[in-house]
Design a protein around this motif. Sequence first.
Motif, mmCIF file in Angstrom:
data_model
loop_
_atom_site.group_PDB
_atom_site.id
_atom_site.type_symbol
_atom_site.label_atom_id
_atom_site.label_comp_id
_atom_site.label_asym_id
_atom_site.label_seq_id
_atom_site.Cartn_x
_atom_site.Cartn_y
_atom_site.Cartn_z
ATOM 1 N N THR A 1 23.059 -31.769 -15.879
ATOM 2 C CA THR A 1 22.767 -32.972 -15.093
ATOM 3 C C THR A 1 21.276 -32.705 -14.347
ATOM 4 N N PHE B 1 13.742 -35.381 -17.638
ATOM 5 C CA PHE B 1 15.206 -35.155 -17.379
ATOM 6 C C PHE B 1 16.391 -34.882 -18.502
ATOM 7 N N THR C 1 22.787 -44.210 -11.114
ATOM 8 C CA THR C 1 21.517 -43.810 -12.038
ATOM 9 C C THR C 1 21.741 -44.109 -13.412
ATOM 10 N N VAL D 1 15.137 -38.830 -8.430
ATOM 11 C CA VAL D 1 15.287 -37.221 -8.749
ATOM 12 C C VAL D 1 14.076 -36.617 -8.053
ATOM 13 N N SER E 1 19.822 -35.152 -11.197
ATOM 14 C CA SER E 1 20.231 -36.047 -10.515
ATOM 15 C C SER E 1 19.493 -36.297 -9.126
ATOM 16 N N GLY F 1 18.026 -40.234 -13.526
ATOM 17 C CA GLY F 1 18.765 -39.161 -13.830
ATOM 18 C C GLY F 1 19.059 -38.832 -15.340
#
Length: 409
Positions: free
Chosen positions: A17, A81, A338, A59, A19, A236
Motif C-alpha cells: 500500500t 503510488f 482514497t 500521500v 496511503s 493512494g
Amino acid sequence: MQAKLNGKRVVITGMGTVSPFGSGADVLTESILDGKSGVSVDNELKDRKDIASFVSSRVPQIDFTSIPRQYLRTMSDMSKFAYFAAKEALETAGFETATDDTALFLGSTTSSYAAWVDGVGKYKNENMGTIPSENVFQTMNHSLLLNISQSLGLKIDCFGLNTACSTGIINAGLAYLAISNGLMQKVLCGGADEWHPLLTGQFFTLNAAVTKFNDEPQKASRPFDKNRGGIVCGEGAGILFIESLESALKRNAKIYGEIIGFANSTETRSISVSSRESIKRCMSAALENAKILPDKVDFISAHATSTVIGDIEESEAIKQIFGDKVLVSSFKGHLGHTMAASGIIELVAALKMMEKENFAGTLNLENVDEKCGGVNHFSGVKKLEVNIFIKNSFGLGGSNSSLIIRRYK
C-alpha cells in the motif's frame, strides 16, 4: 454477478500500500490502530473562493527516484503510488521481480487530472507544441495499467477494470475468478488514484464533499456518525499478490488469507448512491458463492464514506442480513476516501489486523446516527479473533462489490 468456480483455492501471499500514512502496509495498519488520521487542511483548496471544502487525505512526500528514469517519466502520481505498492506486494510474496507467469488486474477512477489540466492549459493558450510527450501516457484511460506492466516487465495478461471507488475490489475479484478457474496462477491486482483539487471540486458539486470541520480536519471523516457531512477525498494505491493455493504451497509462501467469495451487483435506481437492496443483493451473492451462512462472518470492513445517505443504505443492508451479530467499522474515518485504492488499502489493513487479532473501529464515531442503527458499530480498538470477514466496496455509477476473506489454517 456470482462467481462460478472449478474448485481451485485462491490465497493472498503478498500485499502493498501507499496511503495517507505513507508507503507500506505496516505503517498503514499501525497508524489506524493508533487512532491516527491522515486528513489535513489542503492549502490548494483553502485559497480558493469557489469551494467550501478545505480538507483532503494526501500521500505524504515520498522519494520516487528509485523508479528507473525511463519508466518514471511517463508516470503521474497514481502510477508512482502503484509501482511502490506493487513492489511491496511482490517482496512480501517472496519475489524480487515479477515472474513470467504473473498477470495484472489494475485500474483507477480516472487518469491523471494534473496531466489533463496541464495539457488543456497549453491547448487553450494555443501552444500545443509545448505539451510533453509523456502527457499522452499519463492521460490514457489505462495509464495505470500500461505504466505498471511496463515498469515491472509483465509479459502476459494485463487487464484493468475502472469502476470508480469499487475498482480495487472488483479487480481482485476478477483475478480470484481467473485463478480459481485455472486460467492463471499468479496475479497482482488492485487500484490507485491521485488527488487533485478538481476531484474535491466534483464531489462538492455533487453535494458529497464534507464542508464541516475545516478547522478540525482530523474530525472531518466520520462514517455512521450523526454529525457526518460528506467525503474527504484522498489518494493512494493498494495491491495484492494472489495465487492458487497449490502454487503458494509449492514455494512454501506465507499465506495472509484465503479469498473464498466474491460478487458484484449493479445499482440502477441512482447513478450516485447504491441502495440497500443492491448492496444486500451483492453481499448475499458473495455469501452464497463462499458457501457460508451470515453467522460465520466475524467482521465487516464497510465501504461507508461518511455521506449522509450512503452510510444509511449500507447499514440497513447489513442489518437485514446480519442483524447486530457482526462487528462493523469503516477505516475511512482514519483514511478519508482514497477512491479506487480504498478497497484494497482497507482490505490490507483488515488482513494485518486479523493477523494481530486487534481490530480498529470507526474513527470519529461519537454518536451513531439512529438511521444507521441496528448494526454492531464500534470505535476504539477491540481484541478480536476473526476467521472470516467481508470487504465491501461501492462505486459511483452503481458498481457494488463484496469480497470475503477467510483466515488460512
